[in-house]
Write a protein that holds these residues in place. Sequence first.
Motif, PDB file in Angstrom:
ATOM      1  N   THR A   2      -3.060  27.732  49.329  1.00 39.65           N
ATOM      2  CA  THR A   2      -3.852  28.962  49.388  1.00 39.65           C
ATOM      3  C   THR A   2      -3.029  30.162  48.935  1.00 39.65           C
ATOM      4  OG1 THR A   2      -5.136  28.047  51.206  1.00 39.65           O
ATOM      5  CG2 THR A   2      -5.239  30.426  50.892  1.00 39.65           C
ATOM      6  N   GLU A   3      -1.797  30.227  49.395  1.00 38.29           N
ATOM      7  CA  GLU A   3      -0.939  31.352  49.007  1.00 38.29           C
ATOM      8  C   GLU A   3      -0.620  31.299  47.515  1.00 38.29           C
ATOM      9  OE1 GLU A   3       0.764  34.901  49.371  1.00 38.29           O
ATOM     10  OE2 GLU A   3      -0.348  33.871  50.946  1.00 38.29           O
ATOM     11  N   PHE A   8      -1.067  33.278  41.961  1.00 38.28           N
ATOM     12  CA  PHE A   8      -1.001  32.744  40.598  1.00 38.28           C
ATOM     13  C   PHE A   8      -2.351  32.177  40.181  1.00 38.28           C
ATOM     14  CE2 PHE A   8       3.100  31.932  42.743  1.00 38.28           C
ATOM     15  CZ  PHE A   8       3.910  32.778  42.002  1.00 38.28           C
ATOM     16  N   ASN A   9      -2.467  31.880  38.885  1.00 35.45           N
ATOM     17  CA  ASN A   9      -3.689  31.241  38.407  1.00 35.45           C
ATOM     18  C   ASN A   9      -3.682  29.753  38.787  1.00 35.45           C
ATOM     19  OD1 ASN A   9      -2.104  29.891  36.505  1.00 35.45           O
ATOM     20  ND2 ASN A   9      -2.531  31.386  34.906  1.00 35.45           N
ATOM     21  N   GLU A  10      -4.781  29.086  38.538  1.00 36.37           N
ATOM     22  CA  GLU A  10      -4.945  27.689  38.978  1.00 36.37           C
ATOM     23  C   GLU A  10      -3.886  26.741  38.402  1.00 36.37           C
ATOM     24  OE1 GLU A  10      -6.774  24.918  41.383  1.00 36.37           O
ATOM     25  OE2 GLU A  10      -7.545  26.931  41.136  1.00 36.37           O
ATOM     26  N   PHE A  17       2.608  23.417  43.423  1.00 36.60           N
ATOM     27  CA  PHE A  17       2.308  22.440  44.471  1.00 36.60           C
ATOM     28  C   PHE A  17       2.916  21.081  44.132  1.00 36.60           C
ATOM     29  CE2 PHE A  17      -0.377  18.954  45.949  1.00 36.60           C
ATOM     30  CZ  PHE A  17      -0.284  19.128  47.319  1.00 36.60           C
ATOM     31  N   LEU A  18       2.748  20.645  42.882  1.00 36.16           N
ATOM     32  CA  LEU A  18       3.272  19.339  42.469  1.00 36.16           C
ATOM     33  C   LEU A  18       4.788  19.289  42.554  1.00 36.16           C
ATOM     34  CD1 LEU A  18       0.982  18.497  39.429  1.00 36.16           C
ATOM     35  CD2 LEU A  18       0.792  17.717  41.790  1.00 36.16           C
ATOM     36  N   ALA A  54      -8.291  16.688  45.533  1.00 37.70           N
ATOM     37  CA  ALA A  54      -9.093  16.353  46.715  1.00 37.70           C
ATOM     38  C   ALA A  54      -9.289  17.582  47.604  1.00 37.70           C
ATOM     39  CB  ALA A  54      -8.431  15.222  47.511  1.00 37.70           C
ATOM     40  N   VAL A  55      -8.234  18.354  47.779  1.00 37.25           N
ATOM     41  CA  VAL A  55      -8.335  19.581  48.585  1.00 37.25           C
ATOM     42  C   VAL A  55      -9.232  20.592  47.890  1.00 37.25           C
ATOM     43  CG1 VAL A  55      -7.036  21.564  49.486  1.00 37.25           C
ATOM     44  CG2 VAL A  55      -6.137  19.249  49.760  1.00 37.25           C
ATOM     45  N   ARG A  56      -9.058  20.760  46.598  1.00 30.75           N
ATOM     46  CA  ARG A  56      -9.849  21.740  45.855  1.00 30.75           C
ATOM     47  C   ARG A  56     -11.331  21.359  45.850  1.00 30.75           C
ATOM     48  NH1 ARG A  56      -9.938  25.780  45.190  1.00 30.75           N
ATOM     49  NH2 ARG A  56     -10.196  26.185  42.985  1.00 30.75           N
ATOM     50  N   LEU A  57     -11.618  20.084  45.611  1.00 30.95           N
ATOM     51  CA  LEU A  57     -13.016  19.655  45.528  1.00 30.95           C
ATOM     52  C   LEU A  57     -13.696  19.614  46.891  1.00 30.95           C
ATOM     53  CD1 LEU A  57     -12.683  16.870  42.811  1.00 30.95           C
ATOM     54  CD2 LEU A  57     -13.650  19.163  42.539  1.00 30.95           C
ATOM     55  N   SER A  58     -12.951  19.241  47.927  1.00 36.26           N
ATOM     56  CA  SER A  58     -13.552  19.195  49.262  1.00 36.26           C
ATOM     57  C   SER A  58     -13.541  20.574  49.929  1.00 36.26           C
ATOM     58  CB  SER A  58     -12.801  18.193  50.153  1.00 36.26           C
ATOM     59  OG  SER A  58     -11.503  18.656  50.452  1.00 36.26           O
TER      60      SER A  58
END
Length: 79
Positions: A2-3, A8-10, A17-18, A54-58
């Motif tokens: 979230t932060e 930053f952009n997507e 994250f990766l 999975a986090v983004r879609l859910s």
Amino acid sequence: MTEFRRRFNEPISCLLFLILFGFWQPNIIAGAPVIQASLQVFSTMIIGFGLYMAVRLSRSIWGGVLMHWLWDFALVIAH
């Protein structure tokens, strides 16, 4: 996540994250041989992309938690 998304952009958020997810693994921290550690970072980053999606879609961390649990469960059953 979230932060990262606030700052930053997507694509940059996903990449950060990766990288963090890939390097935050026990073999890296425990000092595994470079080849083994590199392969683990790479494979973990691939799995991390699935978790990120999975986090983004859910729209909930629980999508990623469930996917991570299922992945770990499959690895335990495979051994």
